[in-house]
Design a protein around this motif. Structure first.
Motif, PDB file in Angstrom:
ATOM      1  N   ARG A   1       0.841  -1.199   0.000  1.00 54.38           N
ATOM      2  CA  ARG A   1       0.000   0.000   0.000  1.00 54.38           C
ATOM      3  C   ARG A   1       0.873   1.245   0.000  1.00 54.38           C
ATOM      4  O   ARG A   1       1.828   1.349   0.765  1.00 54.38           O
ATOM      5  N   MET A   2       0.543   2.200  -0.864  1.00 57.86           N
ATOM      6  CA  MET A   2       1.323   3.424  -1.001  1.00 57.86           C
ATOM      7  C   MET A   2       0.549   4.622  -0.460  1.00 57.86           C
ATOM      8  O   MET A   2      -0.678   4.690  -0.562  1.00 57.86           O
ATOM      9  N   MET A   3       1.298   5.565   0.110  1.00 59.10           N
ATOM     10  CA  MET A   3       0.708   6.822   0.565  1.00 59.10           C
ATOM     11  C   MET A   3       1.397   7.982  -0.140  1.00 59.10           C
ATOM     12  O   MET A   3       2.626   8.084  -0.136  1.00 59.10           O
ATOM     13  N   HIS A   4       0.594   8.852  -0.721  1.00 61.32           N
ATOM     14  CA  HIS A   4       1.075  10.067  -1.365  1.00 61.32           C
ATOM     15  C   HIS A   4       0.745  11.251  -0.457  1.00 61.32           C
ATOM     16  O   HIS A   4      -0.015  11.123   0.515  1.00 61.32           O
ATOM     17  N   LEU A   5       1.312  12.378  -0.787  1.00 64.43           N
ATOM     18  CA  LEU A   5       1.023  13.602  -0.042  1.00 64.43           C
ATOM     19  C   LEU A   5      -0.476  13.877   0.025  1.00 64.43           C
ATOM     20  O   LEU A   5      -0.982  14.420   1.006  1.00 64.43           O
ATOM     21  N   SER A   6      -1.196  13.468  -1.023  1.00 69.17           N
ATOM     22  CA  SER A   6      -2.637  13.739  -1.093  1.00 69.17           C
ATOM     23  C   SER A   6      -3.492  12.640  -0.467  1.00 69.17           C
ATOM     24  O   SER A   6      -4.712  12.784  -0.384  1.00 69.17           O
ATOM     25  N   THR A   7      -2.869  11.535  -0.022  1.00 70.93           N
ATOM     26  CA  THR A   7      -3.623  10.421   0.544  1.00 70.93           C
ATOM     27  C   THR A   7      -4.202  10.795   1.907  1.00 70.93           C
ATOM     28  O   THR A   7      -3.537  11.438   2.721  1.00 70.93           O
ATOM     29  N   GLU A   8      -5.439  10.380   2.141  1.00 69.57           N
ATOM     30  CA  GLU A   8      -6.068  10.631   3.437  1.00 69.57           C
ATOM     31  C   GLU A   8      -5.317   9.883   4.540  1.00 69.57           C
ATOM     32  O   GLU A   8      -4.754   8.808   4.302  1.00 69.57           O
ATOM     33  N   PRO A   9      -5.264  10.430   5.765  1.00 72.32           N
ATOM     34  CA  PRO A   9      -4.586   9.743   6.875  1.00 72.32           C
ATOM     35  C   PRO A   9      -5.126   8.332   7.085  1.00 72.32           C
ATOM     36  O   PRO A   9      -6.313   8.068   6.879  1.00 72.32           O
ATOM     37  N   ILE A  10      -4.235   7.435   7.506  1.00 76.58           N
ATOM     38  CA  ILE A  10      -4.567   6.028   7.704  1.00 76.58           C
ATOM     39  C   ILE A  10      -4.363   5.678   9.175  1.00 76.58           C
ATOM     40  O   ILE A  10      -3.315   5.986   9.752  1.00 76.58           O
ATOM     41  N   PRO A  11      -5.345   5.025   9.823  1.00 74.97           N
ATOM     42  CA  PRO A  11      -5.173   4.653  11.234  1.00 74.97           C
ATOM     43  C   PRO A  11      -4.277   3.428  11.376  1.00 74.97           C
ATOM     44  O   PRO A  11      -4.344   2.497  10.580  1.00 74.97           O
ATOM     45  N   LEU A  12      -3.432   3.429  12.401  1.00 70.90           N
ATOM     46  CA  LEU A  12      -2.586   2.279  12.692  1.00 70.90           C
ATOM     47  C   LEU A  12      -3.348   1.288  13.559  1.00 70.90           C
ATOM     48  O   LEU A  12      -4.114   1.675  14.441  1.00 70.90           O
ATOM     49  N   THR A  13      -3.126   0.010  13.311  1.00 68.60           N
ATOM     50  CA  THR A  13      -3.696  -1.023  14.157  1.00 68.60           C
ATOM     51  C   THR A  13      -2.748  -1.300  15.320  1.00 68.60           C
ATOM     52  O   THR A  13      -1.578  -0.918  15.298  1.00 68.60           O
TER      53      THR A  13
END
Length: 262
Positions: free
Chosen positions: A89-101
């Motif tokens: 899974r990739m995160m870009h500057l524009s990606t919404e925040p993702i919660p950590l498990t």
């Protein structure tokens, strides 16, 4: 950072929700306090709390941050390069925040060339027992899926590039696979229609078993190409060791095949 110090081995029991973070240049722990933000990147304190990729100009001075809210730590990419999470899974500057498990999450900050910089994260839970030694414990076998002989041969032919561990492999076309299967099993009456039917049956069966990758069309997301689902199927079977390189022995005398892939 030594292997023995990796957060993958767990952390000492502490307040549930505590964030632990570690890179090759430092480490920190942060309490689960609403509104608290932990920043990481190439920069120095007080701009960042944890250094990562400090010698790599492709890494932003403030490359990412973790904020505690709604009972969770939320990861956000604030840098110019991508951040890679588990399962690709990739995160870009524009990606919404993702919660950590709860538990261990490794993330990789893209750097110069092929460099990637590891940031280890661990969110404490209620059941943490601290680092445990499991050197003498029995190894857990990979979860594999049952295939009959025809299915195995078909998937080996379609996925031979995956079993050769080529970079960015793709499945053979049904037309090419049908020619090779007809050569290997001339009495089995393989053709494109039969291949399509057998692959669809395997996808339906394995999709109900908790397969790692999507195998069926998600109507809410539109209709992806069948080739993408076939890619998911073969990739998952190879990664789980359901299909392994010795299975290529099922394909004999490949030099004489008509329509062999380059």
């Amino acid at each position: 950072m030594t292997l023995s110090a990796s957060l993958a081995r767990g952390v000492a029991p502490t307040t549930p929700g505590t964030l632990h973070a570690r890179t090759v240049t430092g480490e920190l722990s942060a309490p689960p306090r609403p509104g608290l933000t932990v920043r990481f990147g190439r920069g120095e304190k007080p701009d960042v709390d944890l250094g990562v990729g400090v010698d790599d100009l492709r890494v932003s001075r403030r490359h990412g941050e973790l904020t505690y809210r709604q009972g969770l730590w939320w990861l956000r990419n604030t840098g110019q390069q991508l951040v890679r999470l588990p399962r690709g899974r990739m995160m870009h500057l524009s990606t919404e925040p993702i919660p950590l498990t709860t538990g261990y999450t490794p993330l990789f900050v893209k750097g110069s060339g092929y460099r990637e910089h590891l940031v280890e994260l661990y969110v404490s839970g209620h059941d943490d027992q601290g680092p445990l030694s499991r050197r003498r414990a029995e190894t857990i076998r990979p979860e594999t899926w049952a295939l009959n002989d025809d299915e195995r041969l078909l998937l080996v032919v379609l996925g031979q590039r995956y079993l050769l561990y080529e970079e960015d492999p793709r499945p053979l076309s049904y037309a090419t696979a049908a020619k090779q299967l007809s050569y290997l099993r001339p009495d089995a009456h393989w053709n494109e229609r039969r291949i399509e039917h057998r692959i669809e049956a395997v996808r339906h069966r394995l999709d109900r078993t908790g397969f790692r990758y999507p195998l069926m069309h998600d109507k809410s997301q539109g209709r992806p190409g069948d080739n993408n689902l076939l890619h998911n199927l073969i990739k998952g079977l190879v990664e789980s060791t359901t299909l392994v390189p010795p299975d290529l022995d099922l394909m004999e005398d490949d030099a004489a095949w008509p329509g062999s892939a380059p």
